[in-house]
Design a protein around this motif. Structure first.
Motif, PDB file in Angstrom:
ATOM      1  N   PHE A 130     -10.467  12.227 -20.911  1.00 39.49           N
ATOM      2  CA  PHE A 130     -11.342  11.707 -21.972  1.00 39.49           C
ATOM      3  C   PHE A 130     -11.618  12.750 -23.050  1.00 39.49           C
ATOM      4  O   PHE A 130     -11.558  12.463 -24.244  1.00 39.49           O
ATOM      5  N   PHE A 131     -11.909  13.989 -22.631  1.00 45.61           N
ATOM      6  CA  PHE A 131     -12.259  15.017 -23.605  1.00 45.61           C
ATOM      7  C   PHE A 131     -11.060  15.484 -24.428  1.00 45.61           C
ATOM      8  O   PHE A 131     -11.230  16.150 -25.442  1.00 45.61           O
ATOM      9  N   GLY A 132      -9.863  15.094 -23.968  1.00 46.81           N
ATOM     10  CA  GLY A 132      -8.684  15.395 -24.773  1.00 46.81           C
ATOM     11  C   GLY A 132      -8.731  14.699 -26.118  1.00 46.81           C
ATOM     12  O   GLY A 132      -8.180  15.201 -27.109  1.00 46.81           O
ATOM     13  N   PHE A 133      -9.409  13.550 -26.168  1.00 51.46           N
ATOM     14  CA  PHE A 133      -9.524  12.813 -27.430  1.00 51.46           C
ATOM     15  C   PHE A 133     -10.478  13.496 -28.412  1.00 51.46           C
ATOM     16  O   PHE A 133     -10.501  13.145 -29.600  1.00 51.46           O
ATOM     17  N   TYR A 134     -11.265  14.435 -27.913  1.00 54.13           N
ATOM     18  CA  TYR A 134     -12.232  15.107 -28.775  1.00 54.13           C
ATOM     19  C   TYR A 134     -11.869  16.571 -29.030  1.00 54.13           C
ATOM     20  O   TYR A 134     -12.716  17.361 -29.411  1.00 54.13           O
ATOM     21  N   LYS A 135     -10.602  16.913 -28.841  1.00 55.40           N
ATOM     22  CA  LYS A 135     -10.147  18.246 -29.208  1.00 55.40           C
ATOM     23  C   LYS A 135     -10.355  18.445 -30.714  1.00 55.40           C
ATOM     24  O   LYS A 135     -10.035  17.568 -31.526  1.00 55.40           O
ATOM     25  N   GLY A 136     -10.887  19.594 -31.071  1.00 54.91           N
ATOM     26  CA  GLY A 136     -11.074  19.901 -32.480  1.00 54.91           C
ATOM     27  C   GLY A 136     -12.219  19.170 -33.142  1.00 54.91           C
ATOM     28  O   GLY A 136     -12.303  19.133 -34.370  1.00 54.91           O
ATOM     29  N   ARG A 160      -0.823  18.090 -22.011  1.00 55.89           N
ATOM     30  CA  ARG A 160      -0.975  18.990 -20.871  1.00 55.89           C
ATOM     31  C   ARG A 160      -2.434  19.050 -20.458  1.00 55.89           C
ATOM     32  O   ARG A 160      -3.324  19.019 -21.307  1.00 55.89           O
ATOM     33  N   ALA A 161      -2.679  19.133 -19.165  1.00 50.49           N
ATOM     34  CA  ALA A 161      -4.050  19.196 -18.663  1.00 50.49           C
ATOM     35  C   ALA A 161      -4.673  20.538 -19.023  1.00 50.49           C
ATOM     36  O   ALA A 161      -3.972  21.535 -19.226  1.00 50.49           O
ATOM     37  N   ARG A 162      -6.002  20.560 -19.086  1.00 47.35           N
ATOM     38  CA  ARG A 162      -6.722  21.800 -19.393  1.00 47.35           C
ATOM     39  C   ARG A 162      -6.376  22.862 -18.344  1.00 47.35           C
ATOM     40  O   ARG A 162      -6.336  22.583 -17.144  1.00 47.35           O
ATOM     41  N   GLY A 163      -6.132  24.076 -18.809  1.00 40.69           N
ATOM     42  CA  GLY A 163      -5.780  25.172 -17.908  1.00 40.69           C
ATOM     43  C   GLY A 163      -4.296  25.287 -17.630  1.00 40.69           C
ATOM     44  O   GLY A 163      -3.860  26.204 -16.926  1.00 40.69           O
ATOM     45  N   HIS A 164      -3.503  24.348 -18.184  1.00 46.16           N
ATOM     46  CA  HIS A 164      -2.062  24.355 -17.938  1.00 46.16           C
ATOM     47  C   HIS A 164      -1.267  24.542 -19.234  1.00 46.16           C
ATOM     48  O   HIS A 164      -0.130  24.085 -19.352  1.00 46.16           O
ATOM     49  N   VAL A 176       9.707  10.990 -30.374  1.00 40.24           N
ATOM     50  CA  VAL A 176      10.227  11.392 -29.065  1.00 40.24           C
ATOM     51  C   VAL A 176       9.125  11.486 -28.003  1.00 40.24           C
ATOM     52  O   VAL A 176       9.426  11.519 -26.805  1.00 40.24           O
ATOM     53  N   LEU A 177       7.850  11.523 -28.425  1.00 37.43           N
ATOM     54  CA  LEU A 177       6.754  11.604 -27.461  1.00 37.43           C
ATOM     55  C   LEU A 177       6.008  10.283 -27.317  1.00 37.43           C
ATOM     56  O   LEU A 177       5.628   9.900 -26.204  1.00 37.43           O
ATOM     57  N   TYR A 178       5.785   9.610 -28.423  1.00 35.11           N
ATOM     58  CA  TYR A 178       4.979   8.385 -28.406  1.00 35.11           C
ATOM     59  C   TYR A 178       5.714   7.273 -29.148  1.00 35.11           C
ATOM     60  O   TYR A 178       6.244   7.476 -30.236  1.00 35.11           O
ATOM     61  N   SER A 179       5.702   6.089 -28.549  1.00 36.61           N
ATOM     62  CA  SER A 179       6.357   4.949 -29.196  1.00 36.61           C
ATOM     63  C   SER A 179       5.444   4.249 -30.187  1.00 36.61           C
ATOM     64  O   SER A 179       5.914   3.455 -31.013  1.00 36.61           O
ATOM     65  N   GLY A 180       4.141   4.527 -30.104  1.00 34.85           N
ATOM     66  CA  GLY A 180       3.215   3.881 -31.015  1.00 34.85           C
ATOM     67  C   GLY A 180       1.779   4.213 -30.668  1.00 34.85           C
ATOM     68  O   GLY A 180       1.504   5.083 -29.823  1.00 34.85           O
ATOM     69  N   LEU A 181       0.846   3.513 -31.311  1.00 30.78           N
ATOM     70  CA  LEU A 181      -0.580   3.790 -31.171  1.00 30.78           C
ATOM     71  C   LEU A 181      -1.066   3.665 -29.725  1.00 30.78           C
ATOM     72  O   LEU A 181      -1.691   4.585 -29.190  1.00 30.78           O
ATOM     73  N   CYS A 204       0.385   6.261 -27.372  1.00 34.39           N
ATOM     74  CA  CYS A 204      -0.208   7.575 -27.621  1.00 34.39           C
ATOM     75  C   CYS A 204      -1.580   7.685 -26.957  1.00 34.39           C
ATOM     76  O   CYS A 204      -1.871   8.681 -26.290  1.00 34.39           O
ATOM     77  N   PHE A 205      -2.421   6.675 -27.124  1.00 31.55           N
ATOM     78  CA  PHE A 205      -3.732   6.671 -26.470  1.00 31.55           C
ATOM     79  C   PHE A 205      -3.578   6.780 -24.956  1.00 31.55           C
ATOM     80  O   PHE A 205      -4.285   7.555 -24.299  1.00 31.55           O
ATOM     81  N   PHE A 206      -2.679   6.018 -24.405  1.00 29.41           N
ATOM     82  CA  PHE A 206      -2.486   5.994 -22.955  1.00 29.41           C
ATOM     83  C   PHE A 206      -2.029   7.354 -22.431  1.00 29.41           C
ATOM     84  O   PHE A 206      -2.567   7.871 -21.437  1.00 29.41           O
ATOM     85  N   LYS A 207      -1.045   7.957 -23.084  1.00 30.50           N
ATOM     86  CA  LYS A 207      -0.499   9.228 -22.611  1.00 30.50           C
ATOM     87  C   LYS A 207      -1.498  10.371 -22.748  1.00 30.50           C
ATOM     88  O   LYS A 207      -1.578  11.243 -21.879  1.00 30.50           O
ATOM     89  N   ILE A 208      -2.272  10.373 -23.823  1.00 27.33           N
ATOM     90  CA  ILE A 208      -3.287  11.420 -23.989  1.00 27.33           C
ATOM     91  C   ILE A 208      -4.360  11.283 -22.913  1.00 27.33           C
ATOM     92  O   ILE A 208      -4.767  12.272 -22.296  1.00 27.33           O
TER      93      ILE A 208
END
Length: 306
Positions: free
Chosen positions: A263-269, A34-38, A245-250, A253-257
């Motif tokens: 970009f900053f979604g990859f640096y959550k946490g 989900r996008a930030r703020g949503h 059910v969300l990602y078929s593989g590596l 997963c990268f593409f959907k995120i």
């Protein structure tokens, strides 16, 4: 002995770092695809996350998945650190002056990290799913409802077989290759450099501590996107055939995120990840160096046969 020392050092460090691992997992799963703020924000940052978890789940909530984490770190690092130390001790990673060769160290640590990740993957899967389980009011990501590590292991094995225990392997392998090569290589090179300075001569424990902190910075920055993807692959729900059910593989997963969270979604946490990796890496490598020194002293103390 090299392998036992590596596993023991990592398990000892995990006792202190596991609470930050729990917080990192929650932050990485918050707002999934989900996008930030949503999406709802239960955890504003690592400190707020710690307060929220303790308030809703008690202090014990900060140590979820600990038993699985201790065994997992022991298995992964007995292989990773043991293999690296064996190669280093036999001169495969250093030049004639005993200094670390960058490309050899990077390749060796990456391969050793991948081997450790492969054998530790089932416990990493279980650890992640246990750490994600939260009180209903603050739950993020898929909730698997496990009662403990043994029950989780048996449920996954009985429903999906041996392959179900290694689901998400591609994520943890990429995570291990990047993280291990970054950490061990920068640790070894920094330690070599510090040995040449007056301040750290004759103080190996201090140089090990500083070197492990430097290694932790490089490890965190380079590994966090792969760590996040690994968490998502491990924690996603599966269908009747054991497929995500969300990602078929590596790659998926990268593409959907990237598409959904940017970009900053990859640096959550990342803050929680550094607060986990810094003490874990520092303590692990510090314990590792200390135990290696004890081993050397023990061997030297044994009378040699003439």
């Amino acid at each position: 002995m090299d392998f036992a020392i590596g596993g023991l050092a990592a398990s000892g460090a995990a006792l202190f770092s596991n609470p930050f691992d729990v917080l990192k997992t929650r932050l990485q799963l918050q707002g999934e695809l989900r996008a930030r703020g949503h999406h709802a924000v239960f955890y504003k940052n690592v400190f707020h996350a710690g307060y929220v978890v303790a308030k809703n789940e008690g202090i014990r909530g900060l140590q979820k998945g600990l038993s699985a984490a201790l065994v997992m770190h022991g298995i992964r690092n007995s292989i990773r650190l043991g293999t690296y130390q064996w190669l280093n001790r036999n001169g495969y990673l250093t030049d004639s002056q005993g200094k670390t060769i960058l490309y050899k160290s990077a390749v060796a640590s990456a391969m050793a990290g991948a081997a450790g990740a492969f054998f530790g993957s089932p416990l990493f899967l279980i650890k992640t799913q246990l750490q994600s389980q939260a009180a209903a009011t603050i739950a993020v990501g898929h909730q698997h409802g496990h009662s403990g590590p043994v029950e989780a292991f048996m449920l996954i094995y009985n429903k999906y077989g041996i392959t179900g225990l290694w689901r998400g392997l591609s994520g943890t392998l990429s995570r291990a290759v990047v993280g291990s090569s970054a950490q061990l290589t920068t640790f070894a090179i920094t330690k070599d450099a510090l040995k040449e300075t007056e301040l750290f001569k004759g103080n190996p424990m201090c140089s090990s501590l500083v070197s492990s902190i430097v290694g932790g910075v490089f490890q965190t920055v380079l590994m966090t996107p792969f760590d996040l993807v690994s968490t998502r692959l491990y924690n996603q729900g599966v269908d009747a055939k054991g497929k995500g059910v969300l990602y078929s593989g590596l790659i998926d997963c990268f593409f959907k995120i990237g598409k959904s969270e940017g970009f900053f979604g990859f640096y959550k946490g990342i803050g929680a990840n550094y607060m986990r990796l810094a003490p874990h890496g520092a303590l692990c490598l510090l314990f590792w160096d200390y135990l290696k020194d004890l081993q050397i002293r023990y061997v030297e103390a044994i009378p040699q046969k003439s």
